[in-house]
Design an enzyme around this catalytic site. Structure first.
Site, PDB file in Angstrom:
ATOM      1  N   GLY A  11       0.413   9.557 -15.698  1.00 18.07           N
ATOM      2  CA  GLY A  11      -0.555  10.651 -15.673  1.00 18.07           C
ATOM      3  C   GLY A  11      -1.951  10.258 -16.105  1.00 18.07           C
ATOM      4  O   GLY A  11      -2.770  11.121 -16.432  1.00 18.07           O
ATOM      5  N   SER A  12      -2.273   8.956 -16.059  1.00 21.35           N
ATOM      6  CA  SER A  12      -3.605   8.559 -16.517  1.00 21.35           C
ATOM      7  C   SER A  12      -4.690   9.102 -15.579  1.00 21.35           C
ATOM      8  O   SER A  12      -5.798   9.416 -16.026  1.00 21.35           O
ATOM      9  CB  SER A  12      -3.700   7.039 -16.652  1.00 21.35           C
ATOM     10  OG  SER A  12      -3.576   6.412 -15.398  1.00 21.35           O
ATOM     11  N   ASN A  13      -4.383   9.223 -14.299  1.00 20.93           N
ATOM     12  CA  ASN A  13      -5.377   9.803 -13.382  1.00 20.93           C
ATOM     13  C   ASN A  13      -5.530  11.308 -13.597  1.00 20.93           C
ATOM     14  O   ASN A  13      -6.644  11.834 -13.502  1.00 20.93           O
ATOM     15  CB  ASN A  13      -5.010   9.491 -11.930  1.00 20.93           C
ATOM     16  CG  ASN A  13      -5.392   8.084 -11.540  1.00 20.93           C
ATOM     17  OD1 ASN A  13      -6.570   7.777 -11.369  1.00 20.93           O
ATOM     18  ND2 ASN A  13      -4.394   7.206 -11.440  1.00 20.93           N
ATOM     19  N   MET A  83       5.047   9.492  -5.646  1.00 22.54           N
ATOM     20  CA  MET A  83       5.543   8.383  -4.825  1.00 22.54           C
ATOM     21  C   MET A  83       6.471   8.878  -3.719  1.00 22.54           C
ATOM     22  O   MET A  83       7.607   8.416  -3.591  1.00 22.54           O
ATOM     23  CB  MET A  83       6.274   7.370  -5.712  1.00 22.54           C
ATOM     24  CG  MET A  83       5.435   6.860  -6.864  1.00 22.54           C
ATOM     25  SD  MET A  83       3.954   6.018  -6.315  1.00 22.54           S
ATOM     26  CE  MET A  83       4.662   4.453  -5.878  1.00 22.54           C
ATOM     27  N   ARG A  84       5.994   9.836  -2.957  1.00 22.87           N
ATOM     28  CA  ARG A  84       6.776  10.305  -1.806  1.00 22.87           C
ATOM     29  C   ARG A  84       5.836  10.458  -0.616  1.00 22.87           C
ATOM     30  O   ARG A  84       4.695  10.889  -0.781  1.00 22.87           O
ATOM     31  CB  ARG A  84       7.410  11.663  -2.097  1.00 22.87           C
ATOM     32  CG  ARG A  84       8.580  11.613  -3.027  1.00 22.87           C
ATOM     33  CD  ARG A  84       9.171  13.002  -3.177  1.00 22.87           C
ATOM     34  NE  ARG A  84       9.672  13.551  -1.921  1.00 22.87           N
ATOM     35  CZ  ARG A  84      10.844  13.257  -1.380  1.00 22.87           C
ATOM     36  NH1 ARG A  84      11.650  12.413  -1.970  1.00 22.87           N
ATOM     37  NH2 ARG A  84      11.236  13.809  -0.241  1.00 22.87           N
ATOM     38  N   ASN A 100      -5.711  11.134  -2.004  1.00 19.79           N
ATOM     39  CA  ASN A 100      -4.778  10.202  -2.638  1.00 19.79           C
ATOM     40  C   ASN A 100      -5.571   9.068  -3.262  1.00 19.79           C
ATOM     41  O   ASN A 100      -6.616   8.669  -2.741  1.00 19.79           O
ATOM     42  CB  ASN A 100      -3.808   9.634  -1.591  1.00 19.79           C
ATOM     43  CG  ASN A 100      -2.803   8.678  -2.201  1.00 19.79           C
ATOM     44  OD1 ASN A 100      -2.243   8.937  -3.275  1.00 19.79           O
ATOM     45  ND2 ASN A 100      -2.557   7.550  -1.544  1.00 19.79           N
ATOM     46  N   HIS A 102      -5.186   5.062  -4.353  1.00 16.90           N
ATOM     47  CA  HIS A 102      -4.303   3.927  -4.040  1.00 16.90           C
ATOM     48  C   HIS A 102      -4.889   2.651  -4.645  1.00 16.90           C
ATOM     49  O   HIS A 102      -6.106   2.408  -4.515  1.00 16.90           O
ATOM     50  CB  HIS A 102      -4.173   3.790  -2.521  1.00 16.90           C
ATOM     51  CG  HIS A 102      -3.246   2.686  -2.105  1.00 16.90           C
ATOM     52  ND1 HIS A 102      -1.876   2.815  -2.171  1.00 16.90           N
ATOM     53  CD2 HIS A 102      -3.491   1.430  -1.663  1.00 16.90           C
ATOM     54  CE1 HIS A 102      -1.317   1.686  -1.768  1.00 16.90           C
ATOM     55  NE2 HIS A 102      -2.276   0.825  -1.460  1.00 16.90           N
TER      56      HIS A 102
HETATM   57  C1  GRF Z   1      -2.022   4.936  -9.769  1.00 20.34           C
HETATM   58  O1  GRF Z   1      -2.263   3.623 -10.129  1.00 20.34           O
HETATM   59  C2  GRF Z   1      -2.224   5.128  -8.293  1.00 20.34           C
HETATM   60  O2  GRF Z   1      -2.953   4.111  -7.714  1.00 20.34           O
HETATM   61  C3  GRF Z   1      -0.841   5.122  -7.729  1.00 20.34           C
HETATM   62  O3  GRF Z   1      -0.017   5.618  -8.743  1.00 20.34           O
HETATM   63  C4  GRF Z   1      -0.593   5.337 -10.008  1.00 20.34           C
HETATM   64  C5  GRF Z   1      -0.470   6.552 -10.870  1.00 20.34           C
HETATM   65  O4  GRF Z   1      -0.785   6.276 -12.204  1.00 20.34           O
HETATM   66  N1  GRF Z   1      -0.800   5.892  -6.508  1.00 20.34           N
HETATM   67  P1  GRF Z   1      -0.941   7.459 -13.246  1.00 20.34           P
HETATM   68  O5  GRF Z   1       0.379   8.199 -13.303  1.00 20.34           O
HETATM   69  O6  GRF Z   1      -2.073   8.327 -12.825  1.00 20.34           O
HETATM   70  O7  GRF Z   1      -1.231   6.761 -14.559  1.00 20.34           O
END
Ligand code: GRF
Length: 207
Positions: A11-13, A83-84, A100, A102
């Site tokens: 969940g860092s994003n 991841m789907r 998204n 990536h």
């Molecule tokens: C991210 O690195 C993104 O590139 C990929 O999944 C990861 C999710 O990381 N699609 P987080 O859960 O947001 O830390």
């Protein structure tokens, strides 16, 4: 707009979005007990967990997801660790309203294990991409990208950590631009109707 963030990991994003005051109305996870759900709860954001094993086949999962998004009147979606692969009905419902993030410089290294793929390929420059979601995996129009150099002693972990720092800047910037109506899509080409907050070149050098 009412935004949902779809997650499945740390969940860092999601945290990066919330740190930049991005409005998140719902968090949906495809895994139970992940860090992203805890972050949502800490911020008082409603959460829904949809575990694939309980919604078989794939069409049933995607229809359950569409129902949840509809119930919460969600208008735009961010995939951040979800991841789907989503089927056409979901993607079409959020045409040019689904982003998204990536961990590669697309179109290089789409799909799973992008950082591992890049290291195995011997690239000297890696990076992160935010793009619109289309039915093809990691194929949609690119909104923002930034690069980092690959060091000779980089492991998947060290390179991933530097790429994630780029993601945490790119994703809120792209999401805010879409929220504010500042993205214009012309075929594959996305233009931002204002100068970015910061120079992406300078950003990559800082990293
Ligand atoms: C991210 O690195 C993104 O590139 C990929 O999944 C990861 C999710 O990381 N699609 P987080 O859960 O947001 O830390």
């Amino acid at each position: 707009m009412r935004w949902a963030v779809l997650v499945g990991g740390r969940g860092s994003n999601l945290q990066a979005l919330l740190t930049r005051d991005f409005p998140v109305s719902l968090v949906v996870s495809h895994r139970e007990g992940v860090g992203a759900l805890q972050i949502a709860k800490t911020h008082g954001i409603p959460t829904v967990t949809l575990v694939p094993q309980r919604h078989q086949p794939r069409a049933a999962y995607d229809s359950a997801l569409l129902n949840v998004l509809g119930e919460h009147r969600i208008e735009a979606v961010i995939l951040a660790g979800f991841m789907r692969v989503l089927s056409t009905p979901v993607v079409s419902a959020y045409h040019h309203r689904m982003l998204n993030v990536h961990p590669s410089l697309l179109p290089a290294f789409p799909g799973l294990d992008a950082v591992r793929q890049a290291l195995d390929h011997g690239v000297k420059v890696a990076g992160a991409t935010v793009h619109f979601v289309t039915p093809g995996v990691d194929e949609g129009p690119i909104v923002l990208q930034a690069a980092v150099g690959v060091e000779p002693d980089d492991s998947e972990e060290t390179l991933s950590a530097r790429i994630q720092r780029l993601e945490h800047r790119l994703l809120p910037e792209a999401a805010w631009a879409l929220e504010r109506g500042q993205l214009q899509v012309d075929g594959r080409v996305v233009r931002m109707a204002r100068a970015p907050n910061h120079s992406l070149n300078r950003m990559s050098q800082e990293e």
